[in-house]
Design a protein around this motif. Structure first.
Motif, PDB file in Angstrom:
ATOM      1  N   LEU A 116       3.395 -16.346  15.069  1.00 54.97           N
ATOM      2  CA  LEU A 116       3.270 -15.449  13.919  1.00 54.97           C
ATOM      3  C   LEU A 116       3.291 -16.245  12.619  1.00 54.97           C
ATOM      4  N   SER A 124       4.175  -8.932   5.972  1.00 52.48           N
ATOM      5  CA  SER A 124       5.012  -7.947   5.289  1.00 52.48           C
ATOM      6  C   SER A 124       6.413  -8.487   5.079  1.00 52.48           C
ATOM      7  N   ASP A 171      -2.128   1.433  10.027  1.00 47.04           N
ATOM      8  CA  ASP A 171      -1.770   0.385   9.079  1.00 47.04           C
ATOM      9  C   ASP A 171      -2.670   0.437   7.850  1.00 47.04           C
ATOM     10  N   TYR A 180       7.579 -13.303   3.731  1.00 46.26           N
ATOM     11  CA  TYR A 180       6.683 -12.377   4.419  1.00 46.26           C
ATOM     12  C   TYR A 180       6.372 -12.930   5.812  1.00 46.26           C
ATOM     13  N   THR A 181       6.283 -12.039   6.785  1.00 43.02           N
ATOM     14  CA  THR A 181       6.020 -12.443   8.170  1.00 43.02           C
ATOM     15  C   THR A 181       4.974 -11.529   8.787  1.00 43.02           C
ATOM     16  N   GLU A 182       4.119 -12.111   9.604  1.00 39.81           N
ATOM     17  CA  GLU A 182       3.112 -11.334  10.321  1.00 39.81           C
ATOM     18  C   GLU A 182       3.788 -10.460  11.370  1.00 39.81           C
ATOM     19  N   SER A 183       3.354  -9.217  11.484  1.00 41.93           N
ATOM     20  CA  SER A 183       3.919  -8.309  12.474  1.00 41.93           C
ATOM     21  C   SER A 183       3.437  -8.668  13.867  1.00 41.93           C
ATOM     22  N   LYS A 184       4.282  -8.398  14.850  1.00 42.74           N
ATOM     23  CA  LYS A 184       3.894  -8.648  16.232  1.00 42.74           C
ATOM     24  C   LYS A 184       2.814  -7.664  16.632  1.00 42.74           C
ATOM     25  N   LYS A 185       1.806  -8.142  17.359  1.00 45.24           N
ATOM     26  CA  LYS A 185       0.693  -7.288  17.770  1.00 45.24           C
ATOM     27  C   LYS A 185       1.015  -6.617  19.085  1.00 45.24           C
ATOM     28  N   GLY A 225       9.288  -4.037   5.091  1.00 42.31           N
ATOM     29  CA  GLY A 225       7.992  -3.438   5.358  1.00 42.31           C
ATOM     30  C   GLY A 225       7.411  -2.689   4.185  1.00 42.31           C
ATOM     31  N   GLU A 238       4.050 -17.053   8.722  1.00 39.60           N
ATOM     32  CA  GLU A 238       5.117 -16.774   7.757  1.00 39.60           C
ATOM     33  C   GLU A 238       4.768 -17.434   6.423  1.00 39.60           C
ATOM     34  N   LYS A 294      -4.178  -4.276  11.184  1.00 42.40           N
ATOM     35  CA  LYS A 294      -3.887  -4.402  12.610  1.00 42.40           C
ATOM     36  C   LYS A 294      -4.186  -3.126  13.374  1.00 42.40           C
TER      37      LYS A 294
END
Length: 283
Positions: free
Chosen positions: A265, A210, A159, A278-283, A214, A267, A155
Motif C-alpha cells: 500500500l 486517505s 468511493d 495518508y495511506t492507500e486503502s486496502k482493496k 477517512g 503511503e 476504487k
C-alpha cells in the motif's frame, strides 16, 4: 439401509445445488438487467435495482451538482459547474459497448458477480470489475462496483460518489473566470498536474490515499516512465523523484516529503520520522 442413506444424500445434494443455481440466476438477472438498460450516465441508473445506501449517494451527488450549477447561475459566471463525468459503474470512464457475466460468489446476503466488459470504440479494450450485491428481503440489489481495471477513477462506485459529494465546495468565480495560468478551472474542481501536463481532478485519480479518519484525501500521479510522482494534498502539491521501485522522495533542500509502498500500500508523509499522513486503502 445403505441405499436409503445414499438416496437421502443424493436428494440433499440435489436440493443444495438447486438452491445455489436459483440464487445465482437471481443475481445474474439483476446484473444483466441493470447493464442492459444503463446508458452510461449515473443519473440514469435504475434505482429499483440499487441498494438504499447506493441510491442515497447518487441523490447526494446530484444535489451537489445542482448546488454547484445554482451558484454558477447566481454569480453570472460562464464557468462549468462541478459534475461527475463519465461512467462510474465500470472502471473505464468511457463506458462499455458489451458485457459478459462470469463467476458469482454468494456468502449469506452478499454476492459478488465478476463482469467482463468490452468497449469496441476504445481499441476493443476488455476489463473485469466486481459487482457487489446485497439481499434486501427477497430481492438482490446492486450495492457497489469494485473497480479492477487500471483505468478506474477511484476504487469503486461508492468511493467516487462519496469523494465528489464530500469534497470542499470549489470557489465560484465571477465573470472573467477562475481559470489559472494553465487554464484549469477551480470551480469545476480542476487543478494543474505538472507530470501529466494537463488539468486533473484529484477525486478522479486512479490512485488516492486517505487520512486516518477517512475525511481527507491525497491524489497521486505517477509518471509513465516511473521517474517522478506528484502528490496533491491539503498540505500542498509535491513533486517527488524515484529512489527505488517502491519509493519516491523530494529533492528540494530541507524537504522531507516521501511516497513509499509498504506492505503493498502507498503511503505519503512530510515528516522526518517517516510517519504517514495518508495511506492507500486496502482493496
Amino acid at each position: 439401509m445403505k441405499i436409503k442413506i445414499l438416496l437421502s444424500s443424493l436428494i440433499a445434494v440435489t436440493i443444495f445445488f438447486g438452491c445455489s443455481n436459483s440464487k445465482n440466476n437471481a443475481v445474474t438477472g439483476v446484473v444483466d438487467s441493470f447493464y442492459k438498460h444503463y446508458s452510461g450516465k449515473y443519473v440514469s441508473a435504475d434505482k429499483g435495482l440499487l441498494s438504499d445506501s447506493l441510491s442515497a449517494l447518487i441523490d447526494k451527488a446530484l444535489a451537489k451538482e445542482a448546488e454547484s450549477a445554482e451558484k454558477i447561475r447566481n454569480s453570472r459566471s460562464t464557468e462549468k459547474p462541478a459534475v461527475i463525468e463519465g461512467d462510474i459503474f465500470t472502471s473505464l470512464s468511457q463506458g462499455y459497448t458489451g458485457f459478459k457475466i462470469g463467476d458469482i460468489r454468494i456468502e449469506g446476503d452478499k454476492a459478488i458477480a465478476s463482469v467482463e466488459f468490452k468497449n469496441k470504440d476504445q481499441n476493443n479494450i476488455t476489463w473485469k470489475d466486481d459487482v457487489v450485491l446485497l439481499k434486501n428481503g427477497k430481492k438482490w440489489k446492486i450495492d457497489n462496483v469494485n473497480y479492477k481495471g487500471e483505468t478506474g477513477a477511484g476504487k469503486n462506485t461508492k468511493d467516487v460518489l462519496a469523494q465528489f459529494s464530500s469534497s470542499a465546495a470549489a470557489p465560484v468565480a465571477m465573470v472573467g473566470g477562475d481559470a489559472d495560468a494553465h487554464g484549469c478551472k477551480a470551480s469545476a474542481g480542476y487543478t494543474w498536474s505538472t507530470i501529466k501536463k494537463a488539468c486533473i481532478r484529484v477525486f478522479e485519480l486512479p490512485l488516492k490515499l486517505s487520512d486516518p479518519k477517512g475525511s481527507m484525501i491525497a491524489g497521486v500521479v505517477i509518471a509513465d516512465d516511473k521517474k517522478q510522482a506528484e502528490v496533491f494534498a491539503k498540505e500542498g502539491n509535491f513533486i517527488l523523484t524515484r529512489k527505488s521501485e517502491t519509493s519516491y522522495a523530494s529533492t528540494t533542500p530541507g524537504s522531507t516529503s516521501f511516497l513509499e509502498k509498504k506492505n503493498g500500500l502507498w503511503e505519503f508523509g512530510i515528516s522526518k520520522d517517516g510517519k504517514a499522513l495518508y495511506t492507500e486503502s486496502k482493496k
